[in-house]
Design a protein around this motif. Structure first.
Motif, short mmCIF file in Angstrom:
data_model
loop_
_atom_site.label_atom_id
_atom_site.label_comp_id
_atom_site.label_asym_id
_atom_site.label_seq_id
_atom_site.Cartn_x
_atom_site.Cartn_y
_atom_site.Cartn_z
N GLU A 128 0.80 -1.21 0.00
CA GLU A 128 0.00 0.00 0.00
C GLU A 128 0.84 1.28 0.00
N SER A 129 2.07 1.22 0.47
CA SER A 129 2.89 2.42 0.59
C SER A 129 3.71 2.71 -0.67
N ARG A 130 3.78 1.77 -1.60
CA ARG A 130 4.62 1.97 -2.77
C ARG A 130 3.97 2.94 -3.76
N ASP A 131 4.81 3.62 -4.51
CA ASP A 131 4.34 4.61 -5.48
C ASP A 131 4.33 3.97 -6.87
N GLU A 132 3.25 3.25 -7.16
CA GLU A 132 3.17 2.53 -8.42
C GLU A 132 3.10 3.46 -9.62
N ALA A 133 2.35 4.56 -9.48
CA ALA A 133 2.17 5.46 -10.62
C ALA A 133 3.51 6.03 -11.08
N THR A 134 4.32 6.48 -10.13
CA THR A 134 5.64 7.02 -10.49
C THR A 134 6.53 5.94 -11.08
N PHE A 135 6.48 4.75 -10.49
CA PHE A 135 7.31 3.66 -11.01
C PHE A 135 6.93 3.32 -12.45
N ILE A 136 5.65 3.19 -12.72
CA ILE A 136 5.21 2.84 -14.08
C ILE A 136 5.59 3.94 -15.07
N ARG A 137 5.41 5.19 -14.68
CA ARG A 137 5.72 6.30 -15.59
C ARG A 137 7.21 6.34 -15.91
N LYS A 138 8.05 6.33 -14.88
CA LYS A 138 9.49 6.41 -15.10
C LYS A 138 10.05 5.12 -15.69
N GLY A 139 9.47 3.99 -15.29
CA GLY A 139 9.92 2.71 -15.84
C GLY A 139 9.62 2.62 -17.33
N THR A 140 8.45 3.13 -17.73
CA THR A 140 8.10 3.14 -19.15
C THR A 140 9.06 4.03 -19.93
N GLU A 141 9.47 5.13 -19.33
CA GLU A 141 10.45 6.02 -19.98
C GLU A 141 11.77 5.29 -20.20
N LEU A 142 12.21 4.50 -19.21
CA LEU A 142 13.45 3.73 -19.36
C LEU A 142 13.33 2.73 -20.50
N LEU A 143 12.20 2.06 -20.59
CA LEU A 143 12.00 1.06 -21.64
C LEU A 143 11.96 1.71 -23.02
N ARG A 144 11.31 2.85 -23.13
CA ARG A 144 11.24 3.53 -24.43
C ARG A 144 12.60 4.05 -24.86
N ALA A 145 13.38 4.54 -23.92
CA ALA A 145 14.73 5.01 -24.25
C ALA A 145 15.58 3.84 -24.75
N PHE A 146 15.43 2.67 -24.12
CA PHE A 146 16.16 1.49 -24.58
C PHE A 146 15.70 1.09 -25.98
N GLU A 147 14.40 1.15 -26.23
CA GLU A 147 13.88 0.81 -27.56
C GLU A 147 14.45 1.73 -28.63
N ASP A 148 14.56 3.03 -28.31
CA ASP A 148 15.12 3.99 -29.27
C ASP A 148 16.58 3.64 -29.58
N GLU A 178 22.39 -2.54 -17.96
CA GLU A 178 22.18 -1.20 -17.42
C GLU A 178 20.68 -0.92 -17.27
N LEU A 179 19.88 -1.37 -18.23
CA LEU A 179 18.43 -1.20 -18.14
C LEU A 179 17.88 -1.93 -16.92
N GLU A 180 18.30 -3.17 -16.74
CA GLU A 180 17.86 -3.95 -15.58
C GLU A 180 18.26 -3.26 -14.28
N LYS A 181 19.49 -2.78 -14.22
CA LYS A 181 19.99 -2.09 -13.04
C LYS A 181 19.16 -0.84 -12.74
N ASN A 182 18.83 -0.08 -13.77
CA ASN A 182 18.07 1.15 -13.58
C ASN A 182 16.63 0.86 -13.15
N ILE A 183 16.03 -0.21 -13.69
CA ILE A 183 14.67 -0.58 -13.28
C ILE A 183 14.65 -0.99 -11.82
N PHE A 184 15.62 -1.77 -11.40
CA PHE A 184 15.67 -2.21 -10.00
C PHE A 184 15.91 -1.03 -9.06
N ALA A 185 16.75 -0.08 -9.49
CA ALA A 185 17.01 1.10 -8.66
C ALA A 185 15.74 1.94 -8.53
N LEU A 186 15.00 2.08 -9.62
CA LEU A 186 13.74 2.81 -9.59
C LEU A 186 12.72 2.10 -8.70
#
Length: 307
Positions: A128-148, A178-186
């Motif tokens: 209940e305390s986790r910030d899912e909205a921020t994680f999904i938003r920033k995580g999606t940005e990481l994935l899109r940057a990797f796709e580019d 690096e992508l995996e590392k950044n997702i886990f850090a986020l």
């Protein structure tokens, strides 16, 4: 028509610049068309205070009503009309809980067809305390940057006329790490750190498997929280998913201890093949076994941890 009404009509027309220039409108339209609401309904919405309050007031709706003998008798707090819709009541016995919400027969309304059982680990605060909205938003940005980056590297590779993909693979491997590392850090930053062992009993075995698990959780011999897919969560005849949660996917020692508890209770047999552990971070980002990023969807397997 008055001048004010005319001004408003022109301001909000499709041709107006109120919505931004053509590039901005195209960007917004793309966001709307690609936005996935499923993580909100499946993970965030069920844990809202308003949702929980509504569930506490709503009656359960299994396909077949349990007999009177299956109902709890610990007092008015556990009257059937006051029991949670998809989880065990605070004072409800294991026997009553299993009879009231058998996975093989229970159909749950809405987009969250899961039956929950809280154990000694009590991960409610973590969830209940986790910030899912921020994680999904920033995580999606990481994935899109990797796709580019991936698209650029592949284009350059194709242009080079190389006969093998060895050079491309050498470039992609560190980028994936690096992508995996950044997702886990986020995930750590936003509190999305729980993970789960996944069991897939057949429809004919789901009730007995769930009973063994919930009983062991109640007795403390399995230290975890868990959920099981209700009858309307998958197609007829398909295996049912049971998720057995641990508080922190990076706590490998605890992950292994819960695995050993599952094995001790006969909930999986190594000789029948491995079971796998996945972090909620990957679930929220919809990273499956055949993802386009080349990431390994499961963090651990029972075969690796039991070597």
């Amino acid at each position: 028509m008055t001048s004010t009404a005319l001004d408003l009509t022109e301001t909000f027309s499709d041709e107006s610049s109120f919505y931004g220039d053509e590039n901005e409108q195209a960007r917004l339209e793309e966001q709307v068309s690609t936005y996935n609401i499923e993580p909100y309904w499946s993970e965030y919405h069920p844990r809202l205070l308003s949702t929980i309050q509504n569930e506490l007031r709503a009656p359960s709706t299994p396909k077949s009503e349990p007999s009177d003998s299956a109902m709890p008798d610990q007092g008015t707090d556990d009257l059937p009309s006051r029991l949670p819709l998809n989880k065990r009541g605070a004072n409800e016995s294991v026997t009553s809980f299993l009879a009231r919400l058998p996975p093989s027969k229970t159909v749950l309304p809405g987009k969250d067809p899961w039956i929950w059982a809280r154990g000694k680990a009590n991960l409610t605060k973590n969830l209940e305390s986790r910030d899912e909205a921020t994680f999904i938003r920033k995580g999606t940005e990481l994935l899109r940057a990797f796709e580019d980056t991936l698209s650029e590297l592949r284009a350059a590779h194709d242009k080079s006329g190389a006969k093998t993909t060895a050079a491309l693979t050498r470039k992609l491997t560190p980028l994936r790490r690096e992508l995996e590392k950044n997702i886990f850090a986020l995930a750590r930053e936003t509190g999305v750190i729980v993970g789960k062992w996944m069991l897939f009993p057949s429809p004919s075995e789901v009730d007995s498997t769930w009973k063994t698990l919930v009983t062991a959780m109640d007795e403390g011999t399995i230290r975890a929280d868990a959920k099981v897919a209700a009858d309307n969560a998958s197609g007829s005849g398909q295996s049912r998913l049971i998720c057995v949660y641990t508080p922190d996917f990076e706590d490998k020692k605890d992950v292994k201890e819960v695995l050993l508890m599952l094995q001790d209770q006969g909930l999986f047999e190594p000789r029948n093949g491995p079971i796998f552990y996945k972090c909620d971070a990957y679930t929220l980002l919809e990273i499956t076994s055949k993802n386009e990023y080349g990431l390994k969807a499961s963090l651990y397997s029972s075969r690796d941890l039991l070597k």
